[in-house]
Design a protein around this motif. Structure first.
Motif, PDB file in Angstrom:
ATOM      1  N   GLN A 241      -7.153  -0.748   2.882  1.00  0.00           N
ATOM      2  CA  GLN A 241      -7.553  -1.417   3.963  1.00  0.00           C
ATOM      3  C   GLN A 241      -9.168  -1.707   3.606  1.00  0.00           C
ATOM      4  O   GLN A 241      -9.718  -2.741   4.012  1.00  0.00           O
ATOM      5  CB  GLN A 241      -7.369  -0.669   5.047  1.00  0.00           C
ATOM      6  CG  GLN A 241      -7.801  -1.705   6.427  1.00  0.00           C
ATOM      7  CD  GLN A 241      -7.072  -1.378   7.860  1.00  0.00           C
ATOM      8  OE1 GLN A 241      -7.635  -1.404   8.846  1.00  0.00           O
ATOM      9  NE2 GLN A 241      -5.941  -0.610   7.848  1.00  0.00           N
TER      10      GLN A 241
ATOM     11  N   GLY B 148       0.738  -1.316  -0.021  1.00  0.00           N
ATOM     12  CA  GLY B 148       0.099  -0.011   0.079  1.00  0.00           C
ATOM     13  C   GLY B 148       0.764   1.144   0.133  1.00  0.00           C
ATOM     14  O   GLY B 148       0.614   2.260  -0.688  1.00  0.00           O
ATOM     15  N   THR B 149       1.957   1.252   0.799  1.00  0.00           N
ATOM     16  CA  THR B 149       2.759   2.366   1.046  1.00  0.00           C
ATOM     17  C   THR B 149       3.340   2.726  -0.490  1.00  0.00           C
ATOM     18  O   THR B 149       3.359   4.075  -0.931  1.00  0.00           O
ATOM     19  CB  THR B 149       3.988   1.937   1.704  1.00  0.00           C
ATOM     20  OG1 THR B 149       3.636   1.607   3.022  1.00  0.00           O
ATOM     21  CG2 THR B 149       4.914   3.280   1.616  1.00  0.00           C
TER      22      THR B 149
ATOM     23  N   ASP C 106      -7.941   6.271  -1.112  1.00  0.00           N
ATOM     24  CA  ASP C 106      -6.832   5.054  -0.542  1.00  0.00           C
ATOM     25  C   ASP C 106      -7.923   4.126   0.035  1.00  0.00           C
ATOM     26  O   ASP C 106      -8.457   3.935   0.998  1.00  0.00           O
ATOM     27  CB  ASP C 106      -6.104   5.478   0.579  1.00  0.00           C
ATOM     28  CG  ASP C 106      -5.141   4.694   1.304  1.00  0.00           C
ATOM     29  OD1 ASP C 106      -5.394   3.210   0.839  1.00  0.00           O
ATOM     30  OD2 ASP C 106      -4.336   4.925   2.012  1.00  0.00           O
TER      31      ASP C 106
HETATM   32  C1  LIG Z   1      -5.482   3.212   4.289  1.00  0.00           C
HETATM   33  C2  LIG Z   1      -3.962   2.358   4.276  1.00  0.00           C
HETATM   34  N1  LIG Z   1      -3.130   2.993   3.470  1.00  0.00           N
HETATM   35  C3  LIG Z   1      -1.783   2.605   3.277  1.00  0.00           C
HETATM   36  C4  LIG Z   1      -1.386   1.300   3.997  1.00  0.00           C
HETATM   37  C5  LIG Z   1       0.130   1.008   3.782  1.00  0.00           C
HETATM   38  O1  LIG Z   1      -0.015  -0.239   3.350  1.00  0.00           O
HETATM   39  P1  LIG Z   1       1.329  -1.155   3.508  1.00  0.00           P
HETATM   40  O2  LIG Z   1       1.714  -1.404   4.766  1.00  0.00           O
HETATM   41  O3  LIG Z   1       0.904  -2.461   2.721  1.00  0.00           O
HETATM   42  O4  LIG Z   1       2.512  -0.531   3.022  1.00  0.00           O
HETATM   43  C6  LIG Z   1      -2.066   0.890   4.781  1.00  0.00           C
HETATM   44  C7  LIG Z   1      -1.623   0.003   5.873  1.00  0.00           C
HETATM   45  O5  LIG Z   1      -2.058  -0.434   6.939  1.00  0.00           O
HETATM   46  C8  LIG Z   1      -3.432   1.406   5.092  1.00  0.00           C
HETATM   47  O6  LIG Z   1      -4.317   0.909   5.934  1.00  0.00           O
END
Ligand SMILES: Cc1ncc(COP(=O)(O)O)c(C=O)c1O
Length: 388
Positions: A217, A96-97, A214
Motif C-alpha cells: 500500500q 499483494g496477498t 510490505d
Molecule cells: C499492506 C498490504 N499488504 C497486502 C495486501 C493484500 O493485497 P491484495 O489485496 O492485492 O491481495 C494489502 C491490501 O490491502 C495491503 O494493504
C-alpha cells in the motif's frame, strides 16, 4: 437467498460507470472526486492515456504467455525495478496477498538451504495487514481476520506495533524473518518512525533474520519516494509490492536481494498469470512515470499542499476530526466522529475516502491529482464535516 456475488463485502450504494483522472462518474452523470483510488491502486488516475496506450498496444500483440517462455514486458519491468531499488531479482504475482505468500516461502527456504530448517518463525506486528490467504491472515493474526478459519498456518509471532523491546526479545534462533509495513494502511495510516525502521534493520542484522517490508500500500511513489523505506535510509532483504504498480491492472511483485532469494531455484515457485504481458506492459509504463525524480518531487509538493489544507480542515471541525497523519499522499484523518459516518457524509458531497482501523479515514488520491482537485477535495470534505 444468497446474493449471486458471495456477500463478503459491505458495499456502498454507488455504481461507477466511468472514470477520468481523479474523478468517477455514475450512470446518471453524478461525479465523485476519488480520494481512495481503489485503495491506492489507481496511482495515476482513471483512464490514464499513457496506461491505456500501453495496455492496448500490448493487447494487440499478445495477451498471455506462459512462464514456460520468455516474456519481454516482464523482463522490461523486472529490469526497471532492479535498476531503481535495492533488489537484485523480482518475481511477479497478481496481488499483494500472493506476494506475501512468496515472501514467507522465500524466507523459510533461505534458512532451510542454509542448514537451519528450524528457523521458520516470522515476526509481525499488531494492526498489520498482509492479505487474506492462509499465510496472510496468520501473519496479521487479528481475531477479526482469523476467527473461524483455523487451524492457522503456524510459525507467526505477533508483537505490538512499535514494540522494539519486544522485538529484541522475540528475535531468536528460530526466527526466519520480520515483516512490517513501513506505513500501515488498513491499520489506520500509522507510519513506523524512521529511527524504528533503522533499529529493526540493525536488530535483524544482529540476529541474521531477514527483513521483509510490505510496501503493497505504501510503495510505488505513495509516500513521495519510490518506496517508503527510502525515507529511513534502510533497505529490506525482501519486499512485497502490488496495488499501485499495476495502476489498476492486477499486478504484484516480490523484490529480493540475491542472497535472500538464493533458495528459490527452478520449480520452487510459480504462477500461471503472474507476470502476464498485459499486466507487465502497464506496470512498465507505471514505473517509467513514477520512478522519475521530477514526478516524485511533484508528489511531495502536492502532499504538502494537501496536508496543509487538511490541517486547516481539522482545526475548523474539532468535533469531527482530531488530527492528520501519514506520509506523502498516504494520509489519514483521525476522527472524533465515527469514521464510517464521515465517509458516508463524503459520499453525499461527492467525495470518496476509505475507512481504516483506529477510527481513521484514508486519503490515497491518485499521485497525479491536480492542485485544483486538491482544493476541491478539501472543500468537499469541509462540506461533509459541516453536514455531520
Ligand atoms: C499492506 C498490504 N499488504 C497486502 C495486501 C493484500 O493485497 P491484495 O489485496 O492485492 O491481495 C494489502 C491490501 O490491502 C495491503 O494493504
Amino acid at each position: 437467498m444468497i446474493a449471486s456475488i458471495l456477500p463478503t463485502y459491505s458495499r456502498a450504494p454507488l455504481t461507477f460507470v466511468s472514470g477520468e483522472g481523479s474523478w468517477l462518474t455514475e450512470a446518471d452523470g453524478r461525479r465523485f472526486l476519488d480520494l481512495g483510488a481503489g485503495i491506492a491502486v489507481n496511482a495515476l488516475g482513471h483512464a490514464n492515456p499513457a496506461l491505456v496506450d500501453a495496455l492496448t498496444t500490448q493487447a494487440q500483440s499478445v495477451w498471455h504467455l506462459s512462464n514456460l517462455y520468455n516474456i519481454p514486458a516482464q523482463q522490461k519491468l523486472a529490469d526497471a525495478l532492479v535498476d531503481k531499488t535495492f533488489a537484485d531479482t523480482v518475481f511477479f504475482t497478481n496481488s499483494g496477498t500472493e506476494a506475501c505468500e512468496l515472501a514467507v516461502k522465500m524466507a523459510r527456504k533461505y534458512w532451510f538451504d542454509k542448514g537451519q530448517p528450524e528457523r521458520t518463525d516470522i515476526i509481525t506486528f499488531s494492526g498489520s495487514f498482509h492479505g487474506r490467504s492462509s499465510a496472510g491472515i496468520a501473519a496479521a493474526g487479528s481475531e477479526k481476520m482469523t476467527k473461524g478459519f483455523g487451524p492457522l498456518l503456524p510459525g507467526f509471532v505477533h508483537l505490538e506495533f512499535g514494540d522494539l523491546m519486544g522485538l529484541t526479545d522475540a528475535l531468536g534462533e528460530n526466527t526466519a524473518a520480520v515483516v512490517i509495513e513501513p506505513v500501515q494502511g488498513e491499520g489506520g495510516i500509522r507510519p513506523v518512525p524512521d529511527g524504528d525502521l533503522k533499529a529493526m534493520r540493525e536488530l535483524c542484522d544482529a540476529n541474521g533474520a531477514l527483513l521483509i517490508l510490505d510496501e503493497v500500500q505504501c510503495g510505488m511513489g505513495r509516500t513521495g519516494k519510490l518506496f517508503a523505506h527510502e525515507w529511513a535510509g534502510v533497505t529490506p532483504d525482501i519486499m512485497m509490492v502490488a496495488k499501485g504498480i499495476g495502476g489498476g491492472f492486477p499486478l504484484g511483485a516480490v523484490l529480493a536481494t540475491e542472497n535472500a532469494a538464493s533458495g528459490m531455484t527452478a520449480g520452487t515457485h510459480g504462477s500461471t498469470y503472474g507476470g502476464n504481458p498485459l499486466a507487465c506492459a502497464v506496470g512498465a509504463k507505471v514505473m517509467e512515470i513514477i520512478a522519475d525524480d521530477a514526478f516524485l518531487a511533484e508528489v511531495n509538493r502536492k502532499a504538502g499542499l494537501l496536508r496543509q489544507k487538511l490541517e486547516g480542515l481539522v482545526s475548523s471541525h474539532p468535533d469531527v476530526f482530531e488530527a492528520v497523519r501519514g506520509s506523502g499522499l498516504m494520509l489519514g484523518l483521525k476522527c472524533k466522529a465515527v469514521n464510517t459516518e464521515v465517509v458516508q457524509a463524503g459520499y453525499a458531497q461527492g467525495v470518496l475516502t476509505v475507512p481504516a482501523a483506529d477510527n481513521v479515514i484514508r486519503l490515497l488520491p491518485p499521485l497525479n491529482i491536480t492542485d485544483e482537485d486538491i482544493t476541491v477535495a478539501v472543500e468537499l470534505l469541509d462540506a461533509a464535516a459541516a453536514q455531520m
